[in-house]
Scaffold this motif. Structure first.
Motif, PDB file in Angstrom:
ATOM      1  N   CYS A  23      -5.699   5.093   2.382  1.00  8.35           N
ATOM      2  CA  CYS A  23      -5.949   4.042   1.401  1.00  8.35           C
ATOM      3  C   CYS A  23      -6.882   4.531   0.294  1.00  8.35           C
ATOM      4  O   CYS A  23      -7.863   5.228   0.543  1.00  8.35           O
ATOM      5  CB  CYS A  23      -6.574   2.835   2.101  1.00  8.35           C
ATOM      6  N   ASP A  28      -8.363   4.748   5.170  1.00  5.58           N
ATOM      7  CA  ASP A  28      -7.583   4.552   6.394  1.00  5.58           C
ATOM      8  C   ASP A  28      -6.090   4.760   6.129  1.00  5.58           C
ATOM      9  O   ASP A  28      -5.591   4.451   5.051  1.00  5.58           O
ATOM     10  CB  ASP A  28      -7.792   3.151   6.960  1.00  5.58           C
ATOM     11  N   GLU A  29      -5.394   5.252   7.151  1.00  2.00           N
ATOM     12  CA  GLU A  29      -3.971   5.505   7.011  1.00  2.00           C
ATOM     13  C   GLU A  29      -3.172   4.199   6.990  1.00  2.00           C
ATOM     14  O   GLU A  29      -3.577   3.195   7.570  1.00  2.00           O
ATOM     15  CB  GLU A  29      -3.489   6.409   8.128  1.00  2.00           C
ATOM     16  N   LYS A  30      -2.028   4.240   6.339  1.00  2.00           N
ATOM     17  CA  LYS A  30      -1.207   3.045   6.117  1.00  2.00           C
ATOM     18  C   LYS A  30      -0.730   2.402   7.414  1.00  2.00           C
ATOM     19  O   LYS A  30      -0.735   1.176   7.534  1.00  2.00           O
ATOM     20  CB  LYS A  30      -0.002   3.411   5.255  1.00  2.00           C
ATOM     21  N   HIS A  31      -0.346   3.209   8.419  1.00  6.92           N
ATOM     22  CA  HIS A  31       0.283   2.660   9.613  1.00  6.92           C
ATOM     23  C   HIS A  31      -0.658   1.815  10.477  1.00  6.92           C
ATOM     24  O   HIS A  31      -0.189   1.086  11.335  1.00  6.92           O
ATOM     25  CB  HIS A  31       0.931   3.777  10.442  1.00  6.92           C
ATOM     26  N   HIS A  32      -1.954   1.869  10.266  1.00  8.84           N
ATOM     27  CA  HIS A  32      -2.856   1.011  11.044  1.00  8.84           C
ATOM     28  C   HIS A  32      -3.925   0.346  10.167  1.00  8.84           C
ATOM     29  O   HIS A  32      -4.983  -0.023  10.634  1.00  8.84           O
ATOM     30  CB  HIS A  32      -3.515   1.798  12.190  1.00  8.84           C
ATOM     31  N   HIS A  33      -3.636   0.161   8.905  1.00 10.65           N
ATOM     32  CA  HIS A  33      -4.631  -0.353   7.967  1.00 10.65           C
ATOM     33  C   HIS A  33      -4.871  -1.852   8.102  1.00 10.65           C
ATOM     34  O   HIS A  33      -5.985  -2.281   8.349  1.00 10.65           O
ATOM     35  CB  HIS A  33      -4.210  -0.016   6.537  1.00 10.65           C
ATOM     36  N   TRP A  46      -3.599  -1.968   2.242  1.00 13.36           N
ATOM     37  CA  TRP A  46      -3.510  -0.545   1.937  1.00 13.36           C
ATOM     38  C   TRP A  46      -3.047  -0.367   0.504  1.00 13.36           C
ATOM     39  O   TRP A  46      -2.105  -1.013   0.046  1.00 13.36           O
ATOM     40  CB  TRP A  46      -2.515   0.122   2.889  1.00 13.36           C
ATOM     41  N   GLU A  48      -2.037   2.648  -2.354  1.00 13.67           N
ATOM     42  CA  GLU A  48      -1.671   4.056  -2.504  1.00 13.67           C
ATOM     43  C   GLU A  48      -2.706   4.789  -3.356  1.00 13.67           C
ATOM     44  O   GLU A  48      -3.089   4.314  -4.426  1.00 13.67           O
ATOM     45  CB  GLU A  48      -0.298   4.164  -3.159  1.00 13.67           C
TER      46      GLU A  48
END
Length: 68
Positions: A23, A28-33, A46, A48
């Protein structure tokens, strides 16, 4: 959120660097944001990261690997 603040937040969780494609605001990564709070923008989804931020993160990651 400033880059230094992001690094402090991640270090407190045991993460040495944020993912290059994490993000834009919190790293933080998109798959667990989900929805998260960042002091600069408040509650956010999230977002980009832009290309200069991705490049900065990749360079920091490479520098950390070389130092290890």
């Amino acid at each position: 959120m400033a880059t230094a603040a992001i690094r402090q937040k991640l270090a407190a969780r045991g993460i040495e660097f944020e993912a290059p494609y994490g993000c834009r605001w919190c790293g933080d990564e998109k798959h667990h944001h989900g929805s998260q709070w960042a002091p600069v923008i408040g509650l956010h989804q999230w977002t980009e990261p832009d290309q200069p931020l991705i490049l900065e993160r990749m360079r920091r990651r490479r520098t950390a690997r070389r130092a290890a």
